[in-house]
Design a protein around this motif. Structure first.
Motif, PDB file in Angstrom:
ATOM      1  N   GLN A 180     -11.466 -11.157  -1.915  1.00  0.00           N
ATOM      2  CA  GLN A 180     -10.162 -11.695  -1.939  1.00  0.00           C
ATOM      3  C   GLN A 180      -9.711  -9.823  -1.760  1.00  0.00           C
ATOM      4  N   GLN A 181     -10.619  -8.788  -2.418  1.00  0.00           N
ATOM      5  CA  GLN A 181      -9.992  -7.604  -2.041  1.00  0.00           C
ATOM      6  C   GLN A 181      -9.834  -6.803  -0.812  1.00  0.00           C
ATOM      7  N   VAL A 182     -10.330  -7.349   0.633  1.00  0.00           N
ATOM      8  CA  VAL A 182     -10.380  -7.831   1.224  1.00  0.00           C
ATOM      9  C   VAL A 182      -9.113  -8.172   2.122  1.00  0.00           C
ATOM     10  N   LEU A 183      -8.844  -9.256   1.994  1.00  0.00           N
ATOM     11  CA  LEU A 183      -7.678 -10.400   2.684  1.00  0.00           C
ATOM     12  C   LEU A 183      -6.364  -9.892   1.715  1.00  0.00           C
ATOM     13  N   CYS A 184      -6.824  -9.698   0.957  1.00  0.00           N
ATOM     14  CA  CYS A 184      -5.131  -9.141  -0.233  1.00  0.00           C
ATOM     15  C   CYS A 184      -4.630  -7.856   0.430  1.00  0.00           C
ATOM     16  N   TYR A 185      -5.585  -7.223  -0.080  1.00  0.00           N
ATOM     17  CA  TYR A 185      -5.511  -5.539  -0.563  1.00  0.00           C
ATOM     18  C   TYR A 185      -5.620  -4.713   1.528  1.00  0.00           C
TER      19      TYR A 185
END
Length: 153
Positions: free
Chosen positions: A49-54
């Motif tokens: 989630q961190q990689v794909l969003c942030y």
């Protein structure tokens, strides 16, 4: 998007419930036929989630950046995961979704870099909303894996 965030939270709460009574040793056990463990499953959801969003929006991670390489796509547990780290990634499982929802409302993801994911061949994320919708499917996939793993720990 409210309903999507509701589904993500429900799925992640179900995962937390699935592992709540397991020991650190059980969370670290890699069942025969698997390449990772239940602790990795949780960390992977947080990091993905961190990689794909942030990352794809050129924003700073809201988690400890040292976790990224440990739980990124294609990784596997290289050492015993401590009870402290397991507690931290469990906490991140919901707190990062709360932060994501807040950051989305504050329009922090306007500079999104399109990305073709490996999970579903040829599926391309064009904007932050695509990434958030993908999280629903990705979380479900790993919840299913976790259900199977728990039978063997």
């Amino acid at each position: 998007m409210d309903k999507i965030f509701e589904v993500i939270r429900a799925s992640r709460k179900a995962l937390l419930s699935l592992v709540e009574n397991l020991t650190t040793e059980q969370m670290n056990k890699i069942p025969t036929g698997f390449s990772n463990n239940l602790a990795w499953q949780i960390g992977h959801l947080v990091v993905s989630q961190q990689v794909l969003c942030y990352k794809l929006s050129n924003n700073d991670f809201v988690i400890d950046p040292s976790l990224i390489d440990k739980y990124r796509n294609g990784s596997k547990p290289e050492s015993f995961i401590s009870s402290e780290e397991i507690a931290q990634i469990k906490e991140y499982l919901l707190s990062t979704i709360d932060q994501l929802e807040q950051d989305l409302a504050e329009q922090k993801f306007n500079n999104y870099t399109p990305y073709t994911i490996s999970t579903y061949k040829g599926y391309r994320l064009e904007k932050i909303e695509d990434a958030i919708k993908f999280i629903v499917s990705h979380d479900g996939l790993h919840y299913g894996c976790s259900l199977m793993m728990k039978k063997f720990v």
